[in-house]
Design an enzyme around this catalytic site. Structure first.
Site, mmCIF file in Angstrom:
data_model
loop_
_atom_site.group_PDB
_atom_site.id
_atom_site.type_symbol
_atom_site.label_atom_id
_atom_site.label_comp_id
_atom_site.label_asym_id
_atom_site.label_seq_id
_atom_site.Cartn_x
_atom_site.Cartn_y
_atom_site.Cartn_z
ATOM 1 N N ALA A 1 0.856 -1.191 0.000
ATOM 2 C CA ALA A 1 0.000 0.000 0.000
ATOM 3 C C ALA A 1 0.892 1.240 0.000
ATOM 4 O O ALA A 1 2.063 1.173 0.388
ATOM 5 C CB ALA A 1 -0.929 0.012 1.208
ATOM 6 N N PHE A 2 0.331 2.366 -0.424
ATOM 7 C CA PHE A 2 1.173 3.549 -0.659
ATOM 8 C C PHE A 2 1.752 4.130 0.622
ATOM 9 O O PHE A 2 2.668 4.946 0.571
ATOM 10 C CB PHE A 2 0.386 4.618 -1.430
ATOM 11 C CG PHE A 2 -0.370 5.575 -0.548
ATOM 12 C CD1 PHE A 2 -1.543 5.201 0.081
ATOM 13 C CD2 PHE A 2 0.106 6.865 -0.344
ATOM 14 C CE1 PHE A 2 -2.225 6.088 0.900
ATOM 15 C CE2 PHE A 2 -0.574 7.755 0.472
ATOM 16 C CZ PHE A 2 -1.742 7.364 1.098
ATOM 17 N N LYS A 3 1.222 3.715 1.775
ATOM 18 C CA LYS A 3 1.750 4.280 3.029
ATOM 19 C C LYS A 3 3.229 3.954 3.227
ATOM 20 O O LYS A 3 3.928 4.656 3.946
ATOM 21 C CB LYS A 3 0.902 3.820 4.201
ATOM 22 C CG LYS A 3 -0.524 4.348 4.076
ATOM 23 C CD LYS A 3 -1.262 4.454 5.369
ATOM 24 C CE LYS A 3 -2.532 5.275 5.218
ATOM 25 N NZ LYS A 3 -3.486 4.743 4.221
ATOM 26 N N ASP A 4 3.710 2.893 2.570
ATOM 27 C CA ASP A 4 5.146 2.589 2.647
ATOM 28 C C ASP A 4 6.001 3.715 2.053
ATOM 29 O O ASP A 4 7.170 3.846 2.421
ATOM 30 C CB ASP A 4 5.457 1.306 1.866
ATOM 31 C CG ASP A 4 4.858 0.066 2.507
ATOM 32 O OD1 ASP A 4 4.757 0.015 3.747
ATOM 33 O OD2 ASP A 4 4.491 -0.862 1.758
ATOM 34 N N MET B 1 6.286 6.071 5.075
ATOM 35 C CA MET B 1 6.616 5.452 6.367
ATOM 36 C C MET B 1 8.032 4.898 6.383
ATOM 37 O O MET B 1 8.723 4.968 7.403
ATOM 38 C CB MET B 1 5.593 4.351 6.645
ATOM 39 C CG MET B 1 5.387 4.079 8.100
ATOM 40 S SD MET B 1 4.544 5.391 8.986
ATOM 41 C CE MET B 1 2.833 4.879 8.828
#
Ligand SMILES: *Cc1c(COP(=O)(O)O)cnc(C)c1O
Length: 479
Positions: free
Chosen positions: A118-121, A124
């Site tokens: 997911a794009f949160k990587d 993060m």
């Protein structure tokens, strides 16, 4: 560069001072005192840069209190083809965020090739390395406490695993996440990662995090911090891929590009707004919501009205009832009027709403009319819409997209203009949302080979009652 609070009553701070923090002391969000701006010549020089070079060029304008060599090393270690390795089709992992062209002028930006799909990587992973660096300089330690209903928790854990000075205590509800999402988190065996499975629902997890954080004595004694979506470093890191996509989708810097962004907390699209403020020629920022359409209501009517209830949908990572980064955008929209923000969010925090049409701007109009100056438009998508979009995109272009990306495409296409390339942000891979894919296409999404038996791996988790004291005791025994 200094950072200032949107509410105007907190001290101005440097980047490193706000890196580990959440809200400003006056309840506002930190933003740069002025956006740095790239000239046309500087933009031209950025065309052709690698992701790492672009990240350094953009972020060094926003982070000026970490020595350039150190910042460069942190960025080079973060944005590698090894970390963002889950590329599909013929994508080049070295691009970090490859642009997939569906047809001329219509693109999908692959943001979900990192460890949790997911794009949160994207943000993060950088945060993990920045935290380790900052704590290494001061010799401090940080215990990250959070609640997750899906993507944030796993992105935080994969970013912080094995990092010196950092521990993660992540609360998740016993029901509500997919088996894949659960396994992603619980399979981590790292000593500094703690999965606290709460016998309750997500809202109870969130209430516990609030209760623990409101115990200021406990919070200080145990160095409790957060990595929530208002974290400035996360938003800043996300602005980089708008630049990357822009150069990939255009031939010259006199061209404009529009972006469609599946939105929840307004973090991703806020990063697009910042890229635009920094001089990137963005035409439209298209905010796509699901049935939780608090943002769509605002951009259609000027009324911002957080909801008492969140609906559970088939694009669950966008299930929010209020959008935590939205205040940053309204701050700019209001001409950086901190007194106005205090009034507006005063109403929100006492459970109310506001209507920007009733707020005059300096030119005799109202503040809602100013939205047009920022190119932001919106739309919403339903379960039927996203299933239909997944099916159509698969049939017409042979590309499988996840339900969140489908919301973005559905709304993006409603605003597509001839001659303006449209980039739709892919915020997760279909493998994470098997039920929706099965419903839309009647087949199982393919999984990366090394995640094939994820659910069968041994799990490390601690199941406990929904009780703040129990959680505190668990943390105190381990910090
Ligand atoms: C978090 C998330 C979103 C929403 O992003 P915001 O920055 O909160 O607007 C959309 N899609 C996926 C898959 C997510 O994980």
């Amino acid at each position: 560069m200094k950072y200032q609070s949107t509410r105007g009553n907190a001290p101005q701070l440097r980047f490193s001072d706000i890196l580990l923090g959440g809200l400003a002391s006056d309840g506002g969000l930190y933003v740069p005192d002025a956006y740095p701006r790239f000239s046309t010549a500087e933009l031209a020089a950025m065309r052709g840069m690698s992701y790492r070079e672009l990240a350094f060029t953009v972020l060094s304008r926003l982070i000026d209190d970490i020595p350039a060599d150190d910042l460069k090393r942190i960025i080079d270690k973060t944005y590698t083809a090894q970390t963002y390795r889950y590329v599909t089709d013929k994508e080049n992992a070295e691009d970090i965020t490859p642009l997939k062209t569906l047809e001329p002028g219509l693109h999908v930006l692959a943001l979900s090739n990192g460890p949790t799909l997911a794009f949160k990587d994207m943000a993060m992973q950088l945060l993990g390395n920045l935290f380790e660096y900052a704590l290494g300089r001061t010799g401090g330690e940080l215990n990250i406490l959070g609640a997750t209903s899906g993507d944030t928790g796993s992105a935080a854990e994969y970013a912080m695993r094995g990092k010196r000075g950092v521990r993660v205590f992540m609360l998740s509800p016993v029901h509500g996440m997919t088996r894949f999402q659960q396994a992603q988190m619980y399979a981590l065996q790292d000593a500094n990662i703690h999965n606290l499975v709460i016998r309750g629902v997500f809202d109870q997890c969130q209430d516990i995090v609030k209760a623990v954080s409101n115990d200021l004595d406990f919070k200080t004694r145990h160095h409790i911090g957060a990595v929530n979506s208002i974290n400035w470093a996360r938003v800043a890191a996300q602005s980089v891929y708008y630049f990357k996509a822009y150069f990939a989708a255009t031939h010259g810097n006199d061209q404009e590009v529009s972006f469609s962004v599946p939105s929840g907390n307004f973090g991703n699209v806020c990063a697009g707004h910042i890229a635009r403020q920094m001089g990137l020629p963005i035409k439209q920022l298209i905010v796509a919501t699901n049935e939780n359409d608090v943002l769509d209501e605002f951009f259609r009517t000027g009324v911002y009205r957080p909801r008492p209830e969140t609906k559970h949908t088939s694009s669950p990572s966008m299930d929010i009832s209020k959008a935590s980064n939205f205040e940053r955008f309204i701050y700019d929209l209001s001409g950086r009027d901190a007194a106005r923000i205090r009034t507006l969010w005063g109403a929100i925090e006492s459970g109310g709403s506001f209507d920007l049409k009733t707020h005059a701007d300096a030119n005799g109009g109202n503040l809602f009319e100013r939205v047009a100056d920022y190119g932001v438009v919106s739309g919403s998508s339903s379960h039927a819409n996203r299933i239909d979009t997944i099916r159509t995109v698969y049939e017409v272009y042979g590309t499988m997209i996840d339900p969140h990306t489908a919301d973005g495409l559905k709304v993006g296409l409603e605003y597509r203009e001839p001659g303006v390339p449209l980039v739709c942000m892919e915020t997760a891979q279909p493998a994470k949302f098997e039920d929706a894919i099965r419903e839309a296409l009647g087949i199982e999404p393919e999984r990366p080979a090394d995640l094939a038996d994820l659910e069968a791996q041994p799990q490390k988790k601690h199941v406990m009652d929904a009780d703040a004291e129990t959680v505190k005791r668990y943390i105190a025994e381990r910090t």
